[in-house]
Design an enzyme around this catalytic site. Structure first.
Site, PDB file in Angstrom:
ATOM      1  N   SER B 138       0.772  -1.242   0.000  1.00 17.93           N
ATOM      2  CA  SER B 138       0.000   0.000   0.000  1.00 17.93           C
ATOM      3  C   SER B 138       0.800   1.287   0.000  1.00 17.93           C
ATOM      4  CB  SER B 138      -0.904  -0.020   1.234  1.00 17.93           C
ATOM      5  OG  SER B 138      -0.161  -0.397   2.382  1.00 17.93           O
ATOM      6  N   CYS B 139       2.015   1.274  -0.490  1.00 15.15           N
ATOM      7  CA  CYS B 139       2.787   2.521  -0.464  1.00 15.15           C
ATOM      8  C   CYS B 139       2.333   3.446  -1.595  1.00 15.15           C
ATOM      9  CB  CYS B 139       4.276   2.210  -0.595  1.00 15.15           C
ATOM     10  SG  CYS B 139       5.279   3.688  -0.687  1.00 15.15           S
ATOM     11  N   ASN B 203      -1.757   2.643   6.034  1.00 18.09           N
ATOM     12  CA  ASN B 203      -0.673   3.294   5.315  1.00 18.09           C
ATOM     13  C   ASN B 203      -1.105   4.740   5.070  1.00 18.09           C
ATOM     14  OD1 ASN B 203       1.623   3.841   3.681  1.00 18.09           O
ATOM     15  ND2 ASN B 203       1.718   1.678   3.103  1.00 18.09           N
ATOM     16  N   THR B 204      -0.321   5.503   4.346  1.00 16.51           N
ATOM     17  CA  THR B 204      -0.627   6.929   4.209  1.00 16.51           C
ATOM     18  C   THR B 204      -1.775   7.167   3.235  1.00 16.51           C
ATOM     19  OG1 THR B 204       1.137   7.044   2.583  1.00 16.51           O
ATOM     20  CG2 THR B 204       1.670   7.712   4.830  1.00 16.51           C
ATOM     21  N   CYS B 349     -16.395  36.473  25.154  1.00 16.41           N
ATOM     22  CA  CYS B 349     -15.847  36.671  23.799  1.00 16.41           C
ATOM     23  C   CYS B 349     -16.932  36.555  22.731  1.00 16.41           C
ATOM     24  CB  CYS B 349     -14.709  35.691  23.517  1.00 16.41           C
ATOM     25  SG  CYS B 349     -15.212  33.972  23.352  1.00 16.41           S
ATOM     26  N   CYS B 352     -19.413  31.476  21.147  1.00 18.40           N
ATOM     27  CA  CYS B 352     -20.537  30.527  21.168  1.00 18.40           C
ATOM     28  C   CYS B 352     -21.723  31.128  20.423  1.00 18.40           C
ATOM     29  CB  CYS B 352     -20.909  30.181  22.605  1.00 18.40           C
ATOM     30  SG  CYS B 352     -21.224  31.615  23.647  1.00 18.40           S
ATOM     31  N   CYS B 390     -15.953  27.161  22.741  1.00 20.48           N
ATOM     32  CA  CYS B 390     -15.629  28.003  23.908  1.00 20.48           C
ATOM     33  C   CYS B 390     -14.137  27.875  24.247  1.00 20.48           C
ATOM     34  CB  CYS B 390     -16.459  27.603  25.119  1.00 20.48           C
ATOM     35  SG  CYS B 390     -15.994  28.560  26.592  1.00 20.48           S
TER      36      CYS B 390
END
Lengths: 410, 413
Positions: B138-139, B203-204, B349, B352, B390
């Site tokens: 699977s590379c 794999n990647t 702030c 939310c 939050c």
């Protein structure tokens, strides 16, 4: 390592560290930092732009809101304004907004970006008396709005206190020159070495211009009676100007006594030490909790001054000896020095400008004097703090007061 | 009291701890693997060896990273291929490693281009002293289509290659899966049928990380061009966990041991992989960024977690959470949990409020003057977006309300 007079004391952010810093921003709704900037520089907006990688947009926000964006980034006592509003303080500490702003104005400068766009000419002329920060901001606002602007400055260069008063390590001359050039590039005309009221009369300006704005600032250092006429005494304003004009050529006395606890006193102490004065002692009228100088400035004094003494008022000065008494305690202090530097406040110099002053400030509402053609801005504005950011705020306001008058609105 | 350790058996081989280098640039030769063992890794998957005829010719540069403000890489792109050293040299390194570190596990990663080469590589690896084999099916960055991740999407081919490997060696063997597929279990089952003893995943992930906006070229730039190649690191952990859980939860694979990998950086990541079914763990990206030394905190953190929870053997944790992953249609949909705002902790702030309005159901109300949010229960659907945004965790799960007409109970939350 000791701080050099010639090197900027606050080191700039890198592209990576500035992103780290802005990632601390809570991105508040209706940002309190923006509401706390007198000049309307809108840090909430430019920090959010930077956070979302719109670096150019961020720099643009600063510039169009504040023609002295690079200067303010460096000299503004931000802990009293934008940073005081920063809600991040509820977690740890506010964002370093001044340094973020410097990063962005440096980005603008390095990239050769120009955000000013001039509107169609209005064919009206406005004269500004004085070339300090309030005049520079007024000039930018007016020129962008299509007015032709001429500045009359008594010194040989524009900048006012920014050039003569703020030391090199806080505001490099190079930065100031570029900031001014950006404004002159809007076709603003500067008459240098011309003092209104002496070389040219105010009446002449009133005759040749549609409006005149007096922006002469608090350019004179105050003195105290016991020091009047004493040869070993100089005001901090004069000293700083002398040092900045020729820092390498200055001959410095061995022992200097600075009297004062504001930013100007702090600048005098640090400049003297950086340029090689042996002993610099600062005596402050206020006690520590009421010190007027900004956080950054006090910090630099603590690392530079030999002594900082609080709570004493001078009572006499004879033969190099200054005697102080503590304001609340039974305590007397005598300091012998070669030079006394007075940093006890500044005042207006409006000779020949037929301006009525009350408690040292101009009389009038919305930047207008009783003469419909004459306006004022900067330190002269009543009930305004005498800082650069307020000079920008009042410069902008005065510009709009003139525009509204000339366009028949109110 | 018996001293707690992290030892665990995987495919019949005893590992001193589950942490292994994965087949990648971090296990390229003797010195690197030896340093990894000395740093505390329980095992090493030596960088994939291929057929002698296959010529490795790398590009420069060959990596790219995707960051987030303040974090240099959350995701990492790698274009490096399989082992660059000659086959004999790799086999000699493996032999030496086994001799010098007899109590650590040595796994040979192999990749053939036909049945014969798979068989040969398996045999040679066993002769070199490997304890176990891993088939690299699977590379994503191999240049030939006979090798690389396209093989890993073809169950028939995988099965045949597994059979070939088993002809070459009787060592325990795991087949490494590509995530670039919808249903990994089909391929995994084919490999088990072909003789594989275990499955390694993932794999990647095939990726393009960034485009240079001035040069108009993908990153990294190789002579004005770039390629699709494997993405790894913290960003892919959720994908890896999903595949491990699905493999472990498949009744047909329930006795198959799994080696989990993809974005493991901390002991918490490691514990998550184990709890969803992995008995063995592999890593690369975090080691490329921080070095082998991070295994110290992976091990110590995991040990402390076991101690805190009274776990005597790591194997007790394997798959403990996999039963919690059920089909979405089977979830309890009878109640809502309303957010509770801690007014003292709230900094005001307004994040939310912004997120609820723009991203949810406009249930968060905002007092402009006091700068305080307030939940409107009529509109709130209990989605908890507000909890997630939050910055000071001032919002927590609050009152539970059952929907009208639903049986009231006590949900486990």
């Amino acid at each position: 390592m000791s701080q050099s007079y010639f090197e900027e004391a606050v080191k700039p952010f890198s592209p990576a560290t500035v992103m780290e810093e802005v990632s601390r921003c809570l991105l508040c709704i209706d940002p309190p930092c923006s509401k706390s900037c007198p000049a309307g520089t809108d840090p909430g907006k430019f920090i959010r732009s930077l956070r979302f990688k719109n670096v150019e947009g961020a720099a643009c926000t600063i510039r169009i809101n504040n023609a002295l964006g690079s200067v303010c980034a460096r000299v503004c006592p931000t802990e009293r304004y934008c940073q005081k509003g920063c809600l991040r303080s509820g977690i740890d500490r506010p964002l370093d907004i001044g340094r973020i702003q410097s990063f962005l104005t440096d980005y603008e400068e390095k990239g050769g970006l120009n955000f000013f766009e001039k509107k169609a000419p209005k064919n009206k002329k406005i004269a500004l008396v004085g070339g300090g920060p309030s005049a520079l901001q007024a000039a930018a606002t007016l020129a962008i709005e299509g007015y032709s602007v001429e500045i009359y400055e008594k010194d040989s260069k524009l900048g006012g206190y920014l050039r003569g008063g703020i030391p090199e390590y806080r505001l490099p001359t190079e930065i100031l020159d570029k900031e001014i050039q950006r404004i002159l590039d809007l076709d603003v005309k500067a008459h240098l070495g011309v003092k209104i009221g002496e070389d040219i009369s105010l009446d002449y300006l009133k005759e040749h211009f549609d409006a005149v704005c007096i922006c002469t600032g608090f350019s004179k250092g105050k003195t105290l009676e016991m020091f009047e006429g004493k040869e070993d005494t100089i005001t901090a304003v004069e000293l700083l100007k002398k040092l900045k004009a020729d820092p390498k050529g200055a001959t410095l006395p061995e022992k200097v006594l600075v009297i004062g606890g504001g930013d100007v006193a702090m600048d005098a102490v640090c400049s003297l030490k950086m340029l090689g004065a042996k002993k610099v002692i600062d005596v402050v009228y206020e006690e520590l909790p009421e010190m007027r100088a900004s956080e950054k400035e006090v910090k630099s004094v603590l690392s530079q001054a030999d002594s900082l003494i609080c709570g004493y008022a001078p009572v006499s000065h004879e033969g190099h000896k200054t005697v102080f008494k503590h304001r609340f305690l039974e305590s007397e202090l005598t300091i012998t020095s070669d030079l006394v530097v007075l940093a006890v406040g500044q005042t207006a110099d409006v000779n020949g400008l037929s301006l009525t002053l009350e408690k040292g400030e101009a009389v009038g509402v919305y930047h207008s004097t009783s003469d419909p053609k004459v306006f004022f801005a900067g330190d002269l504005t009543p009930k305004n703090e005498k800082t650069v950011v307020y000079a920008v705020k009042t410069g902008k306001e005065a510009a709009w007061a003139m525009i509204n008058r000339l366009e028949g609105k109110k | 009291m018996e001293k707690l350790d992290l030892s665990i058996e995987f495919l019949g081989v005893k590992f001193p701890n589950p942490f292994c280098l994965s087949a990648s640039p971090v296990g390229n030769d003797y010195d690197m693997c030896a340093k990894a063992y000395r740093s505390g890794f329980g095992g090493v998957v030596f960088k994939t060896i291929g057929p002698k005829s296959y010529f490795i010719d790398e590009v420069s540069p060959r990596f790219d990273a995707v960051g987030k403000e303040g974090t240099p890489f959350t995701g990492f792109k790698n274009m490096e291929q399989i082992a660059e050293h000659p086959l004999e040299e790799n086999l000699a390194d493996m032999k030496r490693l086994k001799k010098d570190f007899p109590n650590r596990v040595l796994i040979a990663s192999i990749m053939g281009n036909d049945e014969q080469t798979w068989e040969d590589l398996a045999r040679m690896s066993e002769e070199a002293g490997a304890d176990m084999l891993e088939m690299n099916l699977s590379c994503p960055q191999m240049t030939s289509h006979a090798m690389g991740s396209d093989v890993g999407t073809n169950p028939e081919l995988c099965k045949r290659y597994c059979e070939a490997v088993k002809r070459g060696s009787k060592l325990p063997m795991m087949a490494k899966m590509t995530p670039n597929i919808t249903d990994m279990n089909i391929v995994a089952k084919a490999c088990i049928e072909g003789g594989a003893d275990g499955i390694a995943a993932i794999n990647t992930v095939k990726s393009i990380t960034r485009v240079d906006l001035d040069k108009l070229v993908g990153m990294p730039i190789i002579d004005g061009k770039s390629s699709v190649s494997g993405y790894s690191g913290a960003a892919v952990k959720p994908i890896g966990l999903r595949f491990i859980a699905q493999l472990h939860g498949d009744p047909a694979l329930k006795d198959v041991q799994l080696s989990g990998m993809g974005g493991i950086e901390t002991w918490e990541d490691a514990a998550e992989y184990i709890l969803l079914g992995a008995s063995n763990l592999q890593m690369t990206t975090c080691l490329m960024q921080y070095g082998y030394r991070i295994v110290e905190d992976l091990s110590d953190g995991l040990l402390r977690y076991m101690k805190k929870n009274g776990v005597k053997h790591l194997s007790e944790l394997v798959g403990k959470a996999s039963g919690s992953i059920i089909p979405a249609e089977s979830l309890n949909r009878d109640y809502r949990i309303y957010p509770h705002i801690d007014e003292d902790a709230c900094l005001g702030c307004g994040r939310c409020y912004i997120s609820c309005y723009d991203g949810a159901h406009q249930a968060m109300e905002w007092n402009e003057e006091k700068r305080k949010p307030h939940v409107n229960d009529e509109k709130c659907v209990g989605c908890h977006l507000c909890l997630l945004v939050c910055p000071v965790k001032a919002i927590s799960p609050g009152e539970i309300k059952y929907k009208e007409g639903r049986p009231v109970g006590t949900p486990k939350i």
